[in-house]
Design a protein around this motif. Sequence first.
Motif, PDB file in Angstrom:
ATOM      1  N   ASN A  14       0.824  -1.227   0.000  1.00 12.34           N
ATOM      2  CA  ASN A  14       0.000   0.000   0.000  1.00 12.34           C
ATOM      3  C   ASN A  14       0.855   1.273   0.000  1.00 12.34           C
ATOM      4  OD1 ASN A  14      -2.411  -1.575   0.165  1.00 12.34           O
ATOM      5  ND2 ASN A  14      -2.086  -1.787   2.364  1.00 12.34           N
ATOM      6  N   LEU A  15       1.895   1.278  -0.805  1.00 10.05           N
ATOM      7  CA  LEU A  15       2.782   2.439  -0.882  1.00 10.05           C
ATOM      8  C   LEU A  15       2.091   3.579  -1.623  1.00 10.05           C
ATOM      9  CD1 LEU A  15       5.809   3.224  -0.205  1.00 10.05           C
ATOM     10  CD2 LEU A  15       6.281   2.736  -2.608  1.00 10.05           C
ATOM     11  N   SER A  16       2.116   4.764  -1.024  1.00  5.17           N
ATOM     12  CA  SER A  16       1.494   5.942  -1.638  1.00  5.17           C
ATOM     13  C   SER A  16       2.431   7.143  -1.516  1.00  5.17           C
ATOM     14  CB  SER A  16       0.161   6.275  -0.968  1.00  5.17           C
ATOM     15  OG  SER A  16      -0.781   5.246  -1.158  1.00  5.17           O
ATOM     16  N   ARG A  27     -11.015  25.908   0.666  1.00  4.77           N
ATOM     17  CA  ARG A  27     -10.031  25.781   1.737  1.00  4.77           C
ATOM     18  C   ARG A  27      -9.247  24.468   1.647  1.00  4.77           C
ATOM     19  NH1 ARG A  27     -13.121  27.876   7.238  1.00  4.77           N
ATOM     20  NH2 ARG A  27     -13.561  30.011   6.509  1.00  4.77           N
ATOM     21  N   VAL A  28      -9.427  23.743   0.554  1.00  7.39           N
ATOM     22  CA  VAL A  28      -8.819  22.415   0.419  1.00  7.39           C
ATOM     23  C   VAL A  28      -7.571  22.505  -0.452  1.00  7.39           C
ATOM     24  CG1 VAL A  28      -9.184  20.044  -0.352  1.00  7.39           C
ATOM     25  CG2 VAL A  28     -11.090  21.339   0.631  1.00  7.39           C
ATOM     26  N   HIS A  29      -6.444  21.994   0.077  1.00  5.06           N
ATOM     27  CA  HIS A  29      -5.221  21.903  -0.713  1.00  5.06           C
ATOM     28  C   HIS A  29      -5.372  20.794  -1.753  1.00  5.06           C
ATOM     29  CE1 HIS A  29      -2.225  24.628   0.976  1.00  5.06           C
ATOM     30  NE2 HIS A  29      -2.771  24.430   2.146  1.00  5.06           N
ATOM     31  N   LYS A  30      -4.829  21.011  -2.937  1.00  2.34           N
ATOM     32  CA  LYS A  30      -4.856  19.992  -3.978  1.00  2.34           C
ATOM     33  C   LYS A  30      -3.548  19.216  -3.968  1.00  2.34           C
ATOM     34  CE  LYS A  30      -7.664  19.350  -6.479  1.00  2.34           C
ATOM     35  NZ  LYS A  30      -8.818  18.439  -6.327  1.00  2.34           N
ATOM     36  N   PHE A  31      -3.657  17.900  -4.142  1.00  3.32           N
ATOM     37  CA  PHE A  31      -2.497  17.023  -4.153  1.00  3.32           C
ATOM     38  C   PHE A  31      -2.486  16.192  -5.429  1.00  3.32           C
ATOM     39  CE2 PHE A  31      -3.224  17.905   0.304  1.00  3.32           C
ATOM     40  CZ  PHE A  31      -1.945  18.060   0.819  1.00  3.32           C
ATOM     41  N   VAL A  32      -1.282  15.894  -5.897  1.00  2.00           N
ATOM     42  CA  VAL A  32      -1.103  14.967  -7.006  1.00  2.00           C
ATOM     43  C   VAL A  32      -0.812  13.592  -6.427  1.00  2.00           C
ATOM     44  CG1 VAL A  32       0.323  14.340  -8.985  1.00  2.00           C
ATOM     45  CG2 VAL A  32      -0.253  16.730  -8.584  1.00  2.00           C
ATOM     46  N   LYS A  33      -1.662  12.628  -6.724  1.00  8.78           N
ATOM     47  CA  LYS A  33      -1.452  11.262  -6.237  1.00  8.78           C
ATOM     48  C   LYS A  33      -0.565  10.520  -7.229  1.00  8.78           C
ATOM     49  CE  LYS A  33      -5.818  11.036  -3.698  1.00  8.78           C
ATOM     50  NZ  LYS A  33      -7.100  10.319  -3.519  1.00  8.78           N
ATOM     51  N   ALA A  34       0.747  10.637  -7.023  1.00 10.42           N
ATOM     52  CA  ALA A  34       1.704  10.040  -7.949  1.00 10.42           C
ATOM     53  C   ALA A  34       1.747   8.521  -7.819  1.00 10.42           C
ATOM     54  CB  ALA A  34       3.093  10.620  -7.708  1.00 10.42           C
ATOM     55  N   VAL A  35       1.659   8.035  -6.592  1.00 12.12           N
ATOM     56  CA  VAL A  35       1.633   6.593  -6.317  1.00 12.12           C
ATOM     57  C   VAL A  35       0.464   6.343  -5.375  1.00 12.12           C
ATOM     58  CG1 VAL A  35       2.905   4.607  -5.425  1.00 12.12           C
ATOM     59  CG2 VAL A  35       4.143   6.449  -6.570  1.00 12.12           C
ATOM     60  N   ASN A  36      -0.376   5.366  -5.719  1.00 13.51           N
ATOM     61  CA  ASN A  36      -1.642   5.199  -5.010  1.00 13.51           C
ATOM     62  C   ASN A  36      -1.838   3.739  -4.594  1.00 13.51           C
ATOM     63  OD1 ASN A  36      -4.198   5.564  -4.007  1.00 13.51           O
ATOM     64  ND2 ASN A  36      -5.039   6.514  -5.839  1.00 13.51           N
ATOM     65  N   ASN A  37      -1.462   3.422  -3.354  1.00 16.94           N
ATOM     66  CA  ASN A  37      -1.678   2.075  -2.784  1.00 16.94           C
ATOM     67  C   ASN A  37      -1.092   0.963  -3.656  1.00 16.94           C
ATOM     68  OD1 ASN A  37      -3.064   2.802  -0.381  1.00 16.94           O
ATOM     69  ND2 ASN A  37      -4.930   3.148  -1.562  1.00 16.94           N
ATOM     70  N   SER A  73       2.601   7.263   2.706  1.00 11.66           N
ATOM     71  CA  SER A  73       2.101   6.185   3.566  1.00 11.66           C
ATOM     72  C   SER A  73       2.494   4.840   2.960  1.00 11.66           C
ATOM     73  CB  SER A  73       0.574   6.272   3.726  1.00 11.66           C
ATOM     74  OG  SER A  73      -0.066   6.121   2.464  1.00 11.66           O
ATOM     75  N   GLY A  74       2.248   3.778   3.721  1.00 11.26           N
ATOM     76  CA  GLY A  74       2.541   2.431   3.249  1.00 11.26           C
ATOM     77  C   GLY A  74       3.754   1.826   3.926  1.00 11.26           C
ATOM     78  N   LYS A  75       4.037   0.587   3.578  1.00 10.10           N
ATOM     79  CA  LYS A  75       5.161  -0.149   4.133  1.00 10.10           C
ATOM     80  C   LYS A  75       6.079  -0.626   3.007  1.00 10.10           C
ATOM     81  CE  LYS A  75       2.702  -2.010   8.178  1.00 10.10           C
ATOM     82  NZ  LYS A  75       2.299  -3.254   8.884  1.00 10.10           N
ATOM     83  N   CYS A  76       7.356  -0.777   3.344  1.00  8.92           N
ATOM     84  CA  CYS A  76       8.330  -1.326   2.409  1.00  8.92           C
ATOM     85  C   CYS A  76       9.291  -2.188   3.227  1.00  8.92           C
ATOM     86  CB  CYS A  76       9.061  -0.208   1.676  1.00  8.92           C
ATOM     87  SG  CYS A  76      10.210  -0.812   0.437  1.00  8.92           S
ATOM     88  N   GLN A  77       9.031  -3.471   3.273  1.00 13.05           N
ATOM     89  CA  GLN A  77       9.783  -4.375   4.131  1.00 13.05           C
ATOM     90  C   GLN A  77      10.944  -5.015   3.377  1.00 13.05           C
ATOM     91  OE1 GLN A  77       6.633  -6.974   5.603  1.00 13.05           O
ATOM     92  NE2 GLN A  77       6.493  -5.777   7.480  1.00 13.05           N
ATOM     93  N   TYR A  78      12.145  -4.696   3.824  1.00 16.44           N
ATOM     94  CA  TYR A  78      13.361  -5.298   3.268  1.00 16.44           C
ATOM     95  C   TYR A  78      13.879  -6.316   4.266  1.00 16.44           C
ATOM     96  CZ  TYR A  78      18.340  -5.730   2.155  1.00 16.44           C
ATOM     97  OH  TYR A  78      19.589  -6.229   1.892  1.00 16.44           O
ATOM     98  N   ILE A  83      11.423  -0.325   5.963  1.00 17.49           N
ATOM     99  CA  ILE A  83      12.337   0.766   5.655  1.00 17.49           C
ATOM    100  C   ILE A  83      11.716   2.124   5.989  1.00 17.49           C
ATOM    101  CG2 ILE A  83      13.554   1.951   3.769  1.00 17.49           C
ATOM    102  CD1 ILE A  83      13.776  -0.750   2.373  1.00 17.49           C
ATOM    103  N   VAL A  84      10.408   2.238   5.771  1.00 15.55           N
ATOM    104  CA  VAL A  84       9.721   3.525   5.943  1.00 15.55           C
ATOM    105  C   VAL A  84       9.822   4.028   7.384  1.00 15.55           C
ATOM    106  CG1 VAL A  84       7.487   4.700   5.758  1.00 15.55           C
ATOM    107  CG2 VAL A  84       8.159   3.010   4.030  1.00 15.55           C
ATOM    108  N   GLN A  85       9.909   3.103   8.349  1.00 12.70           N
ATOM    109  CA  GLN A  85       9.910   3.474   9.766  1.00 12.70           C
ATOM    110  C   GLN A  85      11.316   3.740  10.318  1.00 12.70           C
ATOM    111  OE1 GLN A  85       7.061   4.068  11.347  1.00 12.70           O
ATOM    112  NE2 GLN A  85       5.980   3.500   9.461  1.00 12.70           N
TER     113      GLN A  85
END
Length: 325
Positions: A14-16, A27-37, A73-78, A83-85
């Motif tokens: 679920n890497l994002s 009042r909402v910031h716009k984001f580009v979802k480059a990587v989505n889950n 967000s998400g996890k990347c387990q090596y 790794i993310v944490q």
Amino acid sequence: MADVMRHPFLKVENLSKEFSTHKKIGRVHKFVKAVNNVSFELHEGETYGLVGESGCGKSTTGRSILRLIEPTSGKCQYKGQDIVQLNKKQMFSIRKDLQMVFQDPYSSLNPKKRIGSILEEPMKIHKIYKTHGERTEKVMDLLNRVGLQMDHFYRFPHEFSGGQRQRIGIARALSVNPKLIVCDEPVSALDVSIQSQILNLMEDIQEETNVTYLFIAHDLSVVRHISDRIGVMYLGRLVEEAKTDSLFSEPMHPYTQALLSAIPVANPNRKRERIHLTGEIPSPMNLPNGCAFHTRCPFAKEICKVQVPTIKKMGEDHKVACHLY
């Protein structure tokens, strides 16, 4: 291509990654979802190809895995470790295991340093060899391994061709004996004849060292040549994943089918039916509801417009995210 071991060497869950556009609607910031889950696994000693159109998020995925850019967000387990944490010190301790070969062989090398110094620097940082003599010996061995001359040790990057610079980039990644190399379109800027040399070099190195590759590219012919398995991305999402032979013989997702139909055929007497996609590519800043591909898909149904498809297992090593299945 290397034989694939079945235990996960690198597990992405679920890497994002979102980028702020510094724009507001109300009042909402716009984001580009480059990587989505995005979720996938790499096995030790294999080559996993990640393909898709320009802007689909494949390069951002590779850089987020190595934390060259921080994932949202998400996890990347090596090897079981997320790794993310990791903090900066913990990340440094495994940095030598995770290396990258960049797309541009011109801008990825320091123009003010000689090649010997460029290749020796990672060894100094990670304290792999104690003396300058040991490091120099290793650099000479690396130059020989990637098909360069000993006297190239004393030259500057501007004295080399694009193919030679990419060999230097590969040698730099190998200088710290990595376990995983993320290859971000390493041959896209090179001539076709040079591309084959670099790909053959990478395969030879993999046979010698059992290194694992995440090979990012948009050229399906190149990915087919080098990859054991392939993941197909569209607008930040992984839409299909399969073994290479299975993906090319039985593509399931309509987007994958369209990509494969666009590959040029060398034989003029052999014709391939081209799938022409219509409609506009949605903006990653304002993705449509449901399946992001439904605005261009010739088989779209009502459910495609309202519900995001989940990845479904269609065989032993074939997965697809599509409401047609």
